[in-house]
Write a protein that holds these residues in place. Structure first.
Motif, PDB file in Angstrom:
ATOM      1  N   UNK A  45      52.384  34.056  13.072  1.00 55.96           N
ATOM      2  CA  UNK A  45      51.398  35.064  12.710  1.00 55.96           C
ATOM      3  C   UNK A  45      50.222  34.918  13.658  1.00 55.96           C
ATOM      4  N   UNK A  46      49.621  36.032  14.052  1.00 46.57           N
ATOM      5  CA  UNK A  46      48.534  35.943  15.017  1.00 46.57           C
ATOM      6  C   UNK A  46      47.557  37.093  14.843  1.00 46.57           C
ATOM      7  N   UNK A  47      46.359  36.855  15.349  1.00 46.27           N
ATOM      8  CA  UNK A  47      45.345  37.896  15.448  1.00 46.27           C
ATOM      9  C   UNK A  47      44.717  37.777  16.827  1.00 46.27           C
ATOM     10  N   UNK A  48      44.223  38.886  17.331  1.00 42.46           N
ATOM     11  CA  UNK A  48      43.492  38.864  18.590  1.00 42.46           C
ATOM     12  C   UNK A  48      42.253  39.718  18.409  1.00 42.46           C
ATOM     13  N   UNK A  49      41.107  39.065  18.397  1.00 42.36           N
ATOM     14  CA  UNK A  49      39.836  39.745  18.148  1.00 42.36           C
ATOM     15  C   UNK A  49      38.701  38.864  18.646  1.00 42.36           C
ATOM     16  N   UNK A  50      37.563  39.440  18.951  1.00 44.26           N
ATOM     17  CA  UNK A  50      36.432  38.613  19.392  1.00 44.26           C
ATOM     18  C   UNK A  50      36.065  37.582  18.326  1.00 44.26           C
ATOM     19  N   UNK A  51      35.694  36.385  18.785  1.00 46.54           N
ATOM     20  CA  UNK A  51      35.255  35.346  17.858  1.00 46.54           C
ATOM     21  C   UNK A  51      34.068  34.609  18.465  1.00 46.54           C
ATOM     22  N   UNK A  52      33.640  33.557  17.781  1.00 52.53           N
ATOM     23  CA  UNK A  52      32.467  32.796  18.233  1.00 52.53           C
ATOM     24  C   UNK A  52      32.856  31.545  19.003  1.00 52.53           C
ATOM     25  N   UNK A  53      34.086  31.490  19.494  1.00 53.02           N
ATOM     26  CA  UNK A  53      34.505  30.341  20.273  1.00 53.02           C
ATOM     27  C   UNK A  53      35.614  29.551  19.605  1.00 53.02           C
ATOM     28  N   UNK A  54      35.969  28.435  20.234  1.00 53.97           N
ATOM     29  CA  UNK A  54      37.116  27.646  19.808  1.00 53.97           C
ATOM     30  C   UNK A  54      36.992  27.142  18.374  1.00 53.97           C
ATOM     31  N   UNK A  55      35.832  26.625  18.010  1.00 54.08           N
ATOM     32  CA  UNK A  55      35.664  26.083  16.656  1.00 54.08           C
ATOM     33  C   UNK A  55      35.830  27.168  15.604  1.00 54.08           C
ATOM     34  N   UNK A  56      35.266  28.332  15.870  1.00 54.12           N
ATOM     35  CA  UNK A  56      35.422  29.471  14.960  1.00 54.12           C
ATOM     36  C   UNK A  56      36.892  29.844  14.836  1.00 54.12           C
ATOM     37  N   UNK A  57      37.612  29.849  15.950  1.00 53.91           N
ATOM     38  CA  UNK A  57      39.031  30.206  15.932  1.00 53.91           C
ATOM     39  C   UNK A  57      39.848  29.202  15.128  1.00 53.91           C
ATOM     40  N   UNK A  88      55.127  27.004  10.097  1.00 54.68           N
ATOM     41  CA  UNK A  88      54.428  28.263  10.336  1.00 54.68           C
ATOM     42  C   UNK A  88      53.490  28.061  11.526  1.00 54.68           C
ATOM     43  N   UNK A  89      53.403  29.055  12.383  1.00 59.20           N
ATOM     44  CA  UNK A  89      52.500  28.979  13.529  1.00 59.20           C
ATOM     45  C   UNK A  89      51.473  30.095  13.420  1.00 59.20           C
ATOM     46  N   UNK A  90      50.208  29.718  13.368  1.00 61.72           N
ATOM     47  CA  UNK A  90      49.115  30.681  13.299  1.00 61.72           C
ATOM     48  C   UNK A  90      48.325  30.584  14.598  1.00 61.72           C
ATOM     49  N   UNK A  91      48.291  31.674  15.353  1.00 63.25           N
ATOM     50  CA  UNK A  91      47.540  31.711  16.609  1.00 63.25           C
ATOM     51  C   UNK A  91      46.353  32.643  16.430  1.00 63.25           C
ATOM     52  N   UNK A  92      45.175  32.129  16.713  1.00 63.04           N
ATOM     53  CA  UNK A  92      43.950  32.923  16.623  1.00 63.04           C
ATOM     54  C   UNK A  92      43.428  33.111  18.042  1.00 63.04           C
ATOM     55  N   UNK A  93      43.623  34.299  18.557  1.00 59.90           N
ATOM     56  CA  UNK A  93      43.254  34.620  19.933  1.00 59.90           C
ATOM     57  C   UNK A  93      41.905  35.334  19.942  1.00 59.90           C
ATOM     58  N   UNK A  94      41.075  34.982  20.908  1.00 52.41           N
ATOM     59  CA  UNK A  94      39.718  35.525  20.948  1.00 52.41           C
ATOM     60  C   UNK A  94      39.565  36.850  21.658  1.00 52.41           C
ATOM     61  N   UNK A  95      40.652  37.601  21.796  1.00 50.56           N
ATOM     62  CA  UNK A  95      40.578  38.888  22.490  1.00 50.56           C
ATOM     63  C   UNK A  95      40.935  38.761  23.953  1.00 50.56           C
TER      64      UNK A  95
END
Length: 266
Positions: free
Chosen positions: A61-73, A35-42
């Protein structure tokens, strides 16, 4: 669908230039389900369009939304993951062909292991190999004074190990991997090195850890070093001596592992 053996977690932000290599590297893996989960910061550079293009081609599976940086992602991706094992690959790095199948073989050969790690290659912006990183058995001394004992691009965590560690420390923007692996060394989990190249770390001008370290990265490294427990003899010896001893120990491990070719890559 059965649960995947491995979830690859990828934090991403405005790296469309490299992201497709990461996606394809997971797509083309053979062996057990992944499974590949990509968390994109927008991202606004075409990364989202790439994710849309590939989302129906494999278990992505992926999401693209503002985050608090790489560690948060990374931590968001861990929460989303359903795999028995976790692997963290940044969006400018990638898995080597056959990495997941090789990992599955290593897991079968080491059924009591909680954490399995191998080696990785360095590549340039175009994906050309420019170096290799040979790892050895776990060593706090090597980790402290020479080079962290493994890299996220060549490591597989059992889910319960990452849960026990609490993911990456979001107070770190640069040294989160070094901190994570130190905390792992402090546990009683079984850590196993296998002589297999699992991933590629890309060195390019825009990478956070390429070139002269910024002040924040230097502060984070100093914080880590201050938190490391030290023996009495370590407090008496200058750091260059300790670094040389740690390099020598890493070299000795390579020789006892029967990998003299690794000495050229210390």
């Amino acid at each position: 669908m059965s649960s995947p053996l491995v979830t690859v977690v990828t934090p991403s932000y405005n790296q469309a230039e490299f992201l497709e290599d990461t996606l394809v590297s997971v797509l083309e893996q053979s062996g057990p389900p992944v499974e590949h989960v990509v968390v994109d910061g927008g991202s606004t550079d075409g990364s989202v369009e790439l994710l849309e293009e590939y989302e129906d081609q494999y278990n992505l599976r992926w999401v693209s939304e503002p985050d608090e940086g790489q560690s948060d992602a990374v931590n968001k991706g861990i929460e989303m993951a359903t795999g028995e094992w976790l692997c963290w690959i940044n969006s400018d790095d990638y898995l080597l062909l056959g990495a997941i199948e090789s990992f599955a073989q290593a897991r079968e050969a080491n059924p009591r292991s909680d954490f399995i790690y191998g080696d990785f290659v360095f590549v340039d912006a175009d994906g050309n190999e420019i170096g290799k990183k040979y790892n050895t058995k776990p060593s706090k001394f090597v980790h402290k004074y020479w080079y962290q004992f493994t890299g996220n691009h060549s490591s597989f965590f059992k889910r319960e190990v990452m849960d026990a560690l609490g993911g990456v420390d979001e107070d770190y923007d640069y040294a989160m991997d070094t901190d994570l692996f130190w905390r792992l060394l402090e546990t009683d989990f079984t850590l196993t090195h296998v002589p297999v190249f699992f991933g590629a770390r890309r060195l390019h001008e825009a990478a956070k850890t390429t070139g002269e370290p910024p002040a924040e990265r230097r502060r984070e490294i100093a914080r880590l070093e201050a938190d490391y427990p030290t023996s009495a003899i370590e407090t008496l010896l200058p750091k260059p001596i300790l670094s040389g001893a740690a390099m020598g120990l890493q070299g000795l491990y390579h020789l006892t592992d029967g990998r003299p070719e690794a000495l050229a890559h210390l």
